[in-house]
Design an enzyme around this catalytic site. Sequence first.
Site, PDB file in Angstrom:
ATOM      1  N   HIS A 178      -2.367 -12.565  -4.302  1.00 18.19           N
ATOM      2  CA  HIS A 178      -2.039 -13.878  -3.737  1.00 18.19           C
ATOM      3  C   HIS A 178      -1.925 -14.916  -4.851  1.00 18.19           C
ATOM      4  O   HIS A 178      -1.000 -15.734  -4.858  1.00 18.19           O
ATOM      5  CB  HIS A 178      -3.116 -14.335  -2.750  1.00 18.19           C
TER       6      HIS A 178
ATOM      7  N   LYS B 258      -5.239 -10.932  14.133  1.00 20.66           N
ATOM      8  CA  LYS B 258      -6.295 -10.312  13.325  1.00 20.66           C
ATOM      9  C   LYS B 258      -7.622 -11.022  13.545  1.00 20.66           C
ATOM     10  O   LYS B 258      -7.659 -12.232  13.699  1.00 20.66           O
ATOM     11  CB  LYS B 258      -5.972 -10.407  11.825  1.00 20.66           C
TER      12      LYS B 258
ATOM     13  N   ARG C  80       5.253  -6.906  -2.048  1.00 21.15           N
ATOM     14  CA  ARG C  80       4.782  -5.806  -2.884  1.00 21.15           C
ATOM     15  C   ARG C  80       5.729  -4.625  -2.799  1.00 21.15           C
ATOM     16  O   ARG C  80       5.795  -3.806  -3.696  1.00 21.15           O
ATOM     17  CB  ARG C  80       3.387  -5.362  -2.450  1.00 21.15           C
TER      18      ARG C  80
ATOM     19  N   SER D  69      -5.471  -7.473   1.239  1.00 20.73           N
ATOM     20  CA  SER D  69      -6.718  -7.988   1.798  1.00 20.73           C
ATOM     21  C   SER D  69      -7.409  -6.950   2.680  1.00 20.73           C
ATOM     22  O   SER D  69      -8.630  -6.812   2.637  1.00 20.73           O
ATOM     23  CB  SER D  69      -6.451  -9.256   2.615  1.00 20.73           C
TER      24      SER D  69
END
Length: 162
Positions: A17, A41, A90, A127
Amino acid sequence: MTTAVCPGSFDPLTLGHLDVVRRASTMFDQVVVGVARNSSKASLLPVEERVALARAALSDLDGVRVEAVDGLLADFVRTVGAVAVVKGLRGGADFDAELPMALMNRHLSGVETVFVVGDQALAHIASSLVKDIARYGGPIDDLVPEGVAEAVRAALRGGDAG
């Protein structure tokens, strides 16, 4: 002055991040890191703690500020006067997940999303993986900024400081 929003749940904030925010700060005059509540989440860290950790980790960057996002990202983008949303990628799976959100945010706010390719050396850091490693007592200090590993471990212990 051009402003961009770099949104995420940052639960927890990772070195990946930070890499994306640093890259964004070279492209825009101001970057607002928007720490969001993700309704899909369950968060490990409360949003206030995620904001504080991000502020500490990014305090060395001029033109970067951190704010909590309540509600729709499209509304937040308008409120801060952003001309773009910045998201890190990514790999292909990230693009597949981010594309529908980018299109919806453009539909709702008229603001484009800029995709920044993250540092390949950090591409394995997510994460969710950081939390999984920490849950089983694994080392995460080299995956997150200073202070974040301690906050994650404390949250997993139920919030106790020792």
